[in-house]
Design a protein around this motif. Structure first.
Motif, PDB file in Angstrom:
ATOM      1  N   LEU A 223      32.675  39.080  43.395  1.00  0.00           N
ATOM      2  CA  LEU A 223      31.463  38.272  43.298  1.00  0.00           C
ATOM      3  C   LEU A 223      30.697  38.560  42.009  1.00  0.00           C
ATOM      4  O   LEU A 223      30.222  37.647  41.347  1.00  0.00           O
ATOM      5  CB  LEU A 223      30.559  38.540  44.507  1.00  0.00           C
ATOM      6  CG  LEU A 223      31.167  38.228  45.874  1.00  0.00           C
ATOM      7  CD1 LEU A 223      30.280  38.774  46.982  1.00  0.00           C
ATOM      8  CD2 LEU A 223      31.389  36.733  46.021  1.00  0.00           C
ATOM      9  N   ASP A 224      30.544  39.838  41.688  1.00  0.00           N
ATOM     10  CA  ASP A 224      29.833  40.294  40.489  1.00  0.00           C
ATOM     11  C   ASP A 224      30.540  41.520  39.936  1.00  0.00           C
ATOM     12  O   ASP A 224      31.012  42.352  40.712  1.00  0.00           O
ATOM     13  CB  ASP A 224      28.390  40.716  40.814  1.00  0.00           C
ATOM     14  CG  ASP A 224      27.523  39.582  41.299  1.00  0.00           C
ATOM     15  OD1 ASP A 224      27.483  38.543  40.624  1.00  0.00           O
ATOM     16  OD2 ASP A 224      26.886  39.746  42.353  1.00  0.00           O
ATOM     17  N   GLY A 225      30.562  41.657  38.616  1.00  0.00           N
ATOM     18  CA  GLY A 225      31.083  42.857  37.990  1.00  0.00           C
ATOM     19  C   GLY A 225      32.559  42.766  37.636  1.00  0.00           C
ATOM     20  O   GLY A 225      33.197  41.720  37.783  1.00  0.00           O
ATOM     21  N   GLU A 226      33.066  43.887  37.162  1.00  0.00           N
ATOM     22  CA  GLU A 226      34.475  44.001  36.775  1.00  0.00           C
ATOM     23  C   GLU A 226      35.119  45.100  37.614  1.00  0.00           C
ATOM     24  O   GLU A 226      34.591  46.214  37.695  1.00  0.00           O
ATOM     25  CB  GLU A 226      34.584  44.351  35.296  1.00  0.00           C
ATOM     26  CG  GLU A 226      34.020  43.278  34.392  1.00  0.00           C
ATOM     27  CD  GLU A 226      34.010  43.672  32.934  1.00  0.00           C
ATOM     28  OE1 GLU A 226      34.424  44.811  32.592  1.00  0.00           O
ATOM     29  OE2 GLU A 226      33.589  42.836  32.120  1.00  0.00           O
ATOM     30  N   VAL A 227      36.241  44.763  38.220  1.00  0.00           N
ATOM     31  CA  VAL A 227      36.902  45.672  39.152  1.00  0.00           C
ATOM     32  C   VAL A 227      38.401  45.675  38.882  1.00  0.00           C
ATOM     33  O   VAL A 227      39.005  44.619  38.702  1.00  0.00           O
ATOM     34  CB  VAL A 227      36.644  45.249  40.625  1.00  0.00           C
ATOM     35  CG1 VAL A 227      37.252  46.258  41.585  1.00  0.00           C
ATOM     36  CG2 VAL A 227      35.163  45.061  40.892  1.00  0.00           C
ATOM     37  N   SER A 228      38.997  46.852  38.842  1.00  0.00           N
ATOM     38  CA  SER A 228      40.447  46.974  38.760  1.00  0.00           C
ATOM     39  C   SER A 228      40.979  47.230  40.158  1.00  0.00           C
ATOM     40  O   SER A 228      40.483  48.126  40.861  1.00  0.00           O
ATOM     41  CB  SER A 228      40.847  48.137  37.843  1.00  0.00           C
ATOM     42  OG  SER A 228      40.466  47.871  36.514  1.00  0.00           O
ATOM     43  N   PHE A 229      41.975  46.451  40.555  1.00  0.00           N
ATOM     44  CA  PHE A 229      42.627  46.626  41.844  1.00  0.00           C
ATOM     45  C   PHE A 229      44.018  47.186  41.589  1.00  0.00           C
ATOM     46  O   PHE A 229      44.739  46.722  40.699  1.00  0.00           O
ATOM     47  CB  PHE A 229      42.714  45.302  42.603  1.00  0.00           C
ATOM     48  CG  PHE A 229      41.371  44.826  43.063  1.00  0.00           C
ATOM     49  CD1 PHE A 229      40.852  45.244  44.266  1.00  0.00           C
ATOM     50  CD2 PHE A 229      40.610  43.996  42.265  1.00  0.00           C
ATOM     51  CE1 PHE A 229      39.595  44.836  44.673  1.00  0.00           C
ATOM     52  CE2 PHE A 229      39.363  43.572  42.660  1.00  0.00           C
ATOM     53  CZ  PHE A 229      38.846  43.997  43.870  1.00  0.00           C
ATOM     54  N   PHE A 230      44.383  48.183  42.356  1.00  0.00           N
ATOM     55  CA  PHE A 230      45.673  48.837  42.251  1.00  0.00           C
ATOM     56  C   PHE A 230      46.426  48.549  43.539  1.00  0.00           C
ATOM     57  O   PHE A 230      46.006  48.981  44.617  1.00  0.00           O
ATOM     58  CB  PHE A 230      45.486  50.340  42.042  1.00  0.00           C
ATOM     59  CG  PHE A 230      44.675  50.649  40.809  1.00  0.00           C
ATOM     60  CD1 PHE A 230      45.301  50.864  39.598  1.00  0.00           C
ATOM     61  CD2 PHE A 230      43.287  50.691  40.865  1.00  0.00           C
ATOM     62  CE1 PHE A 230      44.556  51.134  38.450  1.00  0.00           C
ATOM     63  CE2 PHE A 230      42.534  50.958  39.732  1.00  0.00           C
ATOM     64  CZ  PHE A 230      43.160  51.172  38.521  1.00  0.00           C
ATOM     65  N   VAL A 231      47.512  47.808  43.430  1.00  0.00           N
ATOM     66  CA  VAL A 231      48.307  47.414  44.593  1.00  0.00           C
ATOM     67  C   VAL A 231      49.743  47.806  44.309  1.00  0.00           C
ATOM     68  O   VAL A 231      50.361  47.282  43.380  1.00  0.00           O
ATOM     69  CB  VAL A 231      48.199  45.895  44.860  1.00  0.00           C
ATOM     70  CG1 VAL A 231      49.009  45.516  46.087  1.00  0.00           C
ATOM     71  CG2 VAL A 231      46.744  45.466  45.018  1.00  0.00           C
ATOM     72  N   GLY A 232      50.250  48.782  45.085  1.00  0.00           N
ATOM     73  CA  GLY A 232      51.568  49.322  44.776  1.00  0.00           C
ATOM     74  C   GLY A 232      51.511  49.947  43.393  1.00  0.00           C
ATOM     75  O   GLY A 232      50.614  50.740  43.102  1.00  0.00           O
ATOM     76  N   ASP A 233      52.414  49.555  42.511  1.00  0.00           N
ATOM     77  CA  ASP A 233      52.444  50.077  41.140  1.00  0.00           C
ATOM     78  C   ASP A 233      51.748  49.152  40.145  1.00  0.00           C
ATOM     79  O   ASP A 233      51.809  49.381  38.939  1.00  0.00           O
ATOM     80  CB  ASP A 233      53.897  50.285  40.687  1.00  0.00           C
ATOM     81  CG  ASP A 233      54.586  51.379  41.481  1.00  0.00           C
ATOM     82  OD1 ASP A 233      53.890  52.304  41.941  1.00  0.00           O
ATOM     83  OD2 ASP A 233      55.818  51.300  41.644  1.00  0.00           O
ATOM     84  N   GLU A 234      51.092  48.105  40.632  1.00  0.00           N
ATOM     85  CA  GLU A 234      50.463  47.133  39.744  1.00  0.00           C
ATOM     86  C   GLU A 234      48.956  47.353  39.628  1.00  0.00           C
ATOM     87  O   GLU A 234      48.318  47.815  40.572  1.00  0.00           O
ATOM     88  CB  GLU A 234      50.711  45.717  40.259  1.00  0.00           C
ATOM     89  CG  GLU A 234      52.167  45.323  40.288  1.00  0.00           C
ATOM     90  CD  GLU A 234      52.371  43.936  40.846  1.00  0.00           C
ATOM     91  OE1 GLU A 234      51.387  43.194  41.035  1.00  0.00           O
ATOM     92  OE2 GLU A 234      53.534  43.591  41.115  1.00  0.00           O
ATOM     93  N   ARG A 235      48.427  46.990  38.464  1.00  0.00           N
ATOM     94  CA  ARG A 235      46.982  47.022  38.232  1.00  0.00           C
ATOM     95  C   ARG A 235      46.541  45.598  37.892  1.00  0.00           C
ATOM     96  O   ARG A 235      47.171  44.925  37.073  1.00  0.00           O
ATOM     97  CB  ARG A 235      46.649  47.949  37.070  1.00  0.00           C
ATOM     98  CG  ARG A 235      45.177  47.928  36.697  1.00  0.00           C
ATOM     99  CD  ARG A 235      44.889  48.803  35.507  1.00  0.00           C
ATOM    100  NE  ARG A 235      43.512  48.607  35.056  1.00  0.00           N
ATOM    101  CZ  ARG A 235      42.824  49.505  34.393  1.00  0.00           C
ATOM    102  NH1 ARG A 235      43.380  50.663  34.072  1.00  0.00           N
ATOM    103  NH2 ARG A 235      41.591  49.247  34.018  1.00  0.00           N
ATOM    104  N   HIS A 236      45.453  45.157  38.539  1.00  0.00           N
ATOM    105  CA  HIS A 236      44.897  43.832  38.298  1.00  0.00           C
ATOM    106  C   HIS A 236      43.427  44.014  37.921  1.00  0.00           C
ATOM    107  O   HIS A 236      42.645  44.513  38.729  1.00  0.00           O
ATOM    108  CB  HIS A 236      45.002  42.951  39.553  1.00  0.00           C
ATOM    109  CG  HIS A 236      46.395  42.870  40.092  1.00  0.00           C
ATOM    110  ND1 HIS A 236      47.347  42.017  39.584  1.00  0.00           N
ATOM    111  CD2 HIS A 236      47.007  43.559  41.089  1.00  0.00           C
ATOM    112  CE1 HIS A 236      48.474  42.174  40.247  1.00  0.00           C
ATOM    113  NE2 HIS A 236      48.299  43.101  41.162  1.00  0.00           N
TER     114      HIS A 236
END
Length: 159
Positions: free
Chosen positions: A65-78
């Motif tokens: 919704l607001d801000g910058e977030v890195s998501f780590f799913v398995g070996d991937e970064r989004h």
């Protein structure tokens, strides 16, 4: 009986509570959807990251919704910004990291529902706006997760 649209959380359910140093709210409890899904909102400060973990029961869908977030799913970064979405499949280790200096707000759909009960049981009500988050016992929070088939698989990511 399942409530079909519109479905609402009672006002008391929508009250914010502290969870692991950030704030959370249940926007739509599973009881309003026949436990098909629930919707929560998390407001977290810069650097906030839960330990890497796995949900054995739930699919998770994150919407920034607001801000910058890195998501780590398995070996991937989004790396996501407002309006972007990431999916955390059940059984796959995941976490996230708030990167923006002003913090971030994330809407999270869990399907099926009930995990929101674990968050609420381990939260502390927010007494007033501007309150600082209380200390929390991570070991106790992690220990209570077993009943919800949630397990920690590693440390949180860091900046």
């Amino acid at each position: 009986m399942i409530n079909h649209f519109p479905a609402f959380a009672p006002t008391a359910e929508r009250e914010p509570f502290w969870f692991l140093g950030g704030q959370a709210r249940i926007l739509l409890p599973g009881s309003a959807t026949g436990n098909a899904m629930s919707l929560m909102e998390f407001s977290d400060p810069v650097g906030h990251a839960p330990p890497r973990h796995v949900h054995e029961n739930e699919e998770e869908l994150w919407f920034v919704l607001d801000g910058e977030v890195s998501f780590f799913v398995g070996d991937e970064r989004h790396d996501l910004t407002p309006g972007q979405v990431a999916h955390g499949p059940r059984g796959v280790p995941h976490s996230y990291l708030v990167r923006s200096g002003d913090g971030a707000r994330i809407a999270v759909v869990f399907s099926p529902a009930l995990i929101e009960e674990w968050f609420k049981a381990n939260g502390t009500p927010v007494a007033e706006t501007g309150d600082l988050p209380p200390a929390f016992d991570l070991a106790a929070v992690v220990g209570s997760a077993e009943a919800f088939r949630l397990r920690v698989t590693g440390p949180p990511p860091s900046l």
